[in-house]
Design an enzyme around this catalytic site. Structure first.
Site, short mmCIF file in Angstrom:
data_model
loop_
_atom_site.label_atom_id
_atom_site.label_comp_id
_atom_site.label_asym_id
_atom_site.label_seq_id
_atom_site.Cartn_x
_atom_site.Cartn_y
_atom_site.Cartn_z
N SER A 273 0.79 -1.23 0.00
CA SER A 273 0.00 0.00 0.00
C SER A 273 0.82 1.28 0.00
CB SER A 273 -0.94 0.01 1.22
OG SER A 273 -0.20 -0.12 2.42
N ASP B 112 -3.83 7.72 8.19
CA ASP B 112 -4.61 6.79 8.99
C ASP B 112 -3.67 6.06 9.94
OD1 ASP B 112 -3.33 4.96 7.35
OD2 ASP B 112 -5.08 4.53 6.12
N HIS C 294 -0.64 4.69 7.19
CA HIS C 294 -0.11 5.35 6.00
C HIS C 294 0.11 6.85 6.17
CE1 HIS C 294 -2.63 1.86 4.77
NE2 HIS C 294 -1.52 1.58 4.10
#
Length: 354
Positions: free
Chosen positions: A50, A327, A330
């Site tokens: 991610s 978050d 990240h």
């Protein structure tokens, strides 16, 4: 006649210097404006998780496709795990390329294939994780298949860079499946060994320059610091990351000795870059370095969660530009931009272009 030649030569030297200077200034100006300045590398191929995924996870399978993700860029959710740009976007920018298209969208916008391709899937690792998506071995299989199909030629690969992101999902998986503390060091060694296997395989497919990130300080991620109200990093977790990065450095140094200049393996030190920004947040106009911008109202929810009545179960800070984390895992676009600015000052990063 000889004196004229001599005068001409004397005039040419400062003129040539001036032209070179102007050329450099123009290139720098184009970078400042955000224009693309190509440095000889024609394509970027991205593998990993991610931290570099720009939209491979399908809608409905990840919160990265939910509001408020993408609120800063491009203004809506597009599958990036941030409010905006992620690490791979900044690497592409540095190379003077457009961010490569996600593998999942390759047939929808074939005109973008010329910039390379992004095979990364959020939540994945070098081994299988709880996320039902291709691990890195399978991502490289997808890349290999495109080479077999002649989507990319040997020349394309020779003039390209591969970015490999290993951000620690394997370690999350290990912890969540009750892996023992005693067994952690040997598991770290297996993750590094598999990462090296992946790097060698990408090289053998024809890519001449391969960059892999060291693992960021996982103990400083909000998922680790929430127990201290986002005030203090978890040193126990961070020490394990140091072992990973030391083993990776040793392995990559050995690879570079074996290839004798025919191929360059480069490590991006995300650990030091993250820590540099987190330890000096005001330098990057960041107010709360460890507190995420998007926070769920309780542990049963996450950023982007809504209930059955579509009521939001999260809160978003007023200004994502003033926070490092988006978050629980990240960085924000501002966070990644700060890391990118820090990385640009390293000799390793400067090797990417040439």
């Amino acid at each position: 006649m000889g004196s004229h030649k001599k005068l001409f030569s004397l005039l040419c030297v400062p003129l040539l210097f001036l032209l070179l200077l102007l050329s450099g200034l123009q290139s720098e100006a184009r970078l400042q404006r955000g224009d693309k300045v190509n440095y000889g590398l024609k394509k970027l191929f991205v593998f990993g998780d991610s931290y570099v995924d720009t939209g491979n996870i399908k809608k409905g399978e990840s919160k990265s496709w939910s509001v408020p993700y993408g609120v800063t860029f491009p203004g809506k959710p597009v599958g990036r795990f941030s409010d905006g740009r992620v690490l791979s976007d900044y690497i592409a920018k540095y190379l003077g390329l457009k961010s490569p298209i996600p593998y999942r969208l390759r047939k929808l916008v074939p005109q973008h294939l010329k910039y390379g391709m992004n095979f990364a899937f959020g939540g994945t690792g070098v081994f299988d994780t709880f996320v039902q998506a291709p691990n890195m071995t399978t991502q490289i299989d997808l890349f290999h298949q495109l080479i077999i199909e002649k989507i990319y030629s040997p020349s394309d690969l020779t003039n390209s860079l591969a970015l490999v992101s290993v951000a620690g999902n394997d370690y999350t998986q290990y912890i969540q499946t009750n892996g023992s503390v005693q067994g952690f060091p040997s598991f770290i060694a297996s993750v590094v060994n598999q990462t090296v296997t992946n790097l060698i395989r990408i090289q053998r497919l024809g890519v001449k320059k391969i960059v892999v990130n060291g693992v960021q300080p996982i103990g400083c991620l909000p998922q680790s610091t929430f127990t201290s109200s986002f005030q203090q990093c978890n040193s126990t977790v961070t020490n394990l990351v140091v072992l990973h990065n030391n083993l990776l450095n040793q392995a990559v140094n050995k690879l570079n000795q074996q290839t004798k200049g025919h191929s360059t393996f480069i490590i991006l030190d995300l650990y030091d870059s993250f820590m540099s920004v987190l330890n000096q947040p005001s330098t990057n106009h960041i107010k709360d370095p460890l507190k995420p911008c998007c926070v769920a109202i309780s542990s049963e929810y996450s950023c982007g969660s809504v209930d059955k009545d579509n009521v939001k179960k999260y809160k978003v800070c007023d200004n994502p530009q003033s926070t490092f984390f988006w978050d629980m895992v990240h960085p924000t676009q501002a966070g990644w931009n700060a890391v990118y600015n820090n990385l640009q000052m390293t000799s390793a990063f400067q090797q990417l272009r040439y």
